[in-house]
Design a protein around this motif. Sequence first.
Motif, PDB file in Angstrom:
ATOM      1  N   GLY A 176      52.107  37.336  -4.846  1.00 53.80           N
ATOM      2  CA  GLY A 176      51.337  38.287  -4.051  1.00 53.80           C
ATOM      3  C   GLY A 176      50.244  37.679  -3.210  1.00 53.80           C
ATOM      4  N   VAL A 177      49.807  36.454  -3.523  1.00 56.74           N
ATOM      5  CA  VAL A 177      48.733  35.841  -2.728  1.00 56.74           C
ATOM      6  C   VAL A 177      49.175  34.565  -2.019  1.00 56.74           C
ATOM      7  N   ALA A 178      50.243  33.925  -2.470  1.00 55.65           N
ATOM      8  CA  ALA A 178      50.639  32.641  -1.910  1.00 55.65           C
ATOM      9  C   ALA A 178      51.756  32.746  -0.887  1.00 55.65           C
ATOM     10  N   LEU A 179      52.500  33.848  -0.883  1.00 55.32           N
ATOM     11  CA  LEU A 179      53.687  33.933  -0.037  1.00 55.32           C
ATOM     12  C   LEU A 179      53.676  35.116   0.912  1.00 55.32           C
ATOM     13  N   ASN A 180      52.667  35.978   0.850  1.00 54.59           N
ATOM     14  CA  ASN A 180      52.617  37.175   1.697  1.00 54.59           C
ATOM     15  C   ASN A 180      51.180  37.477   2.067  1.00 54.59           C
ATOM     16  N   ILE A 181      51.021  38.125   3.208  1.00 56.73           N
ATOM     17  CA  ILE A 181      49.706  38.620   3.586  1.00 56.73           C
ATOM     18  C   ILE A 181      49.859  39.912   4.374  1.00 56.73           C
ATOM     19  N   GLY A 182      49.024  40.898   4.048  1.00 52.94           N
ATOM     20  CA  GLY A 182      49.039  42.138   4.805  1.00 52.94           C
ATOM     21  C   GLY A 182      48.868  43.378   3.948  1.00 52.94           C
ATOM     22  N   GLU A 183      49.715  43.554   2.924  1.00 52.28           N
ATOM     23  CA  GLU A 183      49.651  44.731   2.064  1.00 52.28           C
ATOM     24  C   GLU A 183      49.483  44.292   0.609  1.00 52.28           C
ATOM     25  N   ASN A 184      48.624  43.337   0.396  1.00 59.73           N
ATOM     26  CA  ASN A 184      48.536  42.683  -0.911  1.00 59.73           C
ATOM     27  C   ASN A 184      48.026  43.600  -2.009  1.00 59.73           C
ATOM     28  N   GLU A 185      47.200  44.583  -1.672  1.00 58.41           N
ATOM     29  CA  GLU A 185      46.743  45.511  -2.697  1.00 58.41           C
ATOM     30  C   GLU A 185      47.917  46.313  -3.251  1.00 58.41           C
ATOM     31  N   ARG A 186      48.908  46.575  -2.421  1.00 59.06           N
ATOM     32  CA  ARG A 186      50.124  47.251  -2.887  1.00 59.06           C
ATOM     33  C   ARG A 186      50.901  46.356  -3.850  1.00 59.06           C
TER      34      ARG A 186
END
Length: 497
Positions: free
Chosen positions: A445-455
């Motif tokens: 959730g923090v190393a491979l994606n950015i944008g809707e991380n709270e989801r």
Amino acid sequence: MMARNWRDRAPLFAVLLGFALSRAVAAARGVHFDAFPLGHFWQYLDPSLLRDRLWESLFYLHAQPPLFNLFLGSVLHLWPQSTTAAFAVCYHAVGLGLALSMFALMRQVGASDWLAAALTLLFIVSPPALFFEHYLFSEYPTMLLLCGAGVALHRFLSGGHIAFGAVAFGLMGLAIWTRSHFQLPWLLLVLASVVALCATARRRVLLAAVPGLALTLALYLKNFLVFGTLTTSSWFGMNLMSMATFALPPHAPAELVARGVVTPLFAVPPFNTVATYRGMLELPPASGVPTLDRETADSGNANFNHLAYVSVSTRYRRDAMTVIGMYPGAYLHAVAAATSLFFRPANDYEYFTGFRHSMPLWNALYSRLLCGQWTPAGPVKLNGRFNFDLSNTVPSIGWFILIGMPLLAVLGLRRLRMAHRDGDVATAATLAFILITLAYATFVGVALNIGENERYRFVLEPFLFILWAAACSRRRGAELAEDAEPTTRSRYGSGTK
């Protein structure tokens, strides 16, 4: 006797009553089910394809795992005239199942009935739980699959039939079929931890894991034979590209392309239209399968299941890994930004604006008192591009979540060690499953994606409450283990005769 039965069941009745009343209050406040994502979100097949070419489209779906789209198509086929109402009923059923499985799992890890009821109620009446239960996305069903897997795993390792173990690992496999964040390495890590803890029943555990492994490997094999990919989603390269370019100077992509370090695609932002890539790579010929050939979806958005995106994402992945190696500081900046979003309250999700306006006081109290967010979050996206940096996302972090998650993980690990020491292998292995899932999904959730991380973090929220229950009940768990006869602690622990 009846009075005693009533007292014994009162905590469960409290959970059921709290669930029903909170949903009634939410409805009275104007929180109603929102099926807008169907036909608009990139993750979903076109409704026309779900209605007319369901099985073909599912087989050729490479952008996402197929199970949630199968659910969407099934509802469209079974209730074509009342799909929104059908989705609402299904999601309320998922919510009820989630509440019951959380309550059961808390009791299994040693919590008292009333503690389990209180923490379950605290979760199910929270704004994020209410909002996600009224929104057509895959997070809520995934949470039920994970909690159900935990309940079945504990029951199996407590001496239950091997069918409970098959259900546990089968539900983990279904989570992989539902949510692209969960992949084969996660399942193998969970299996390895359970095998390591069950010293006298490794063969039985491996046998129970066959359904989950078979489900997962079948999906991987299909994607490899049809698309040449060894994952459940072809978007990995495009997501990694977003991380690699997030903090690069605006002129850097063009300069890297001119120097021949990366391919010309690197100068094009990911998740672009097929037409954008013409001339940069050879587009595949028409396959005769609409979901692979259509460049646009029914909504007018790009169809990101077009066959071209398989090779586009592969090239993005290679270029992104090259650039991350060259500019690790820029990548770490992106990770920091993703982390700041990851620890926001989940009710900040950008599509919940209308829900928040329906319950403004409860939403504000939850964000401040339970999550520790002192500055309300602003918008995350503007015209498809990220408009934030660390200076304006850090104040919106839920500080209690940021501090609480690692603290609960440490306390959960201590409870695991205590349970293993006392021969309570069922609790130890269940906590290992929870902790591995927490660590794995946080990394993704923090190393491979950015944008809707709270989801992305919200999927883990029930496990945080369960670890909270386990931490509060560690003394009770130890006392139960001490009082138990060795043969009744667990069929698979060090105390088994």
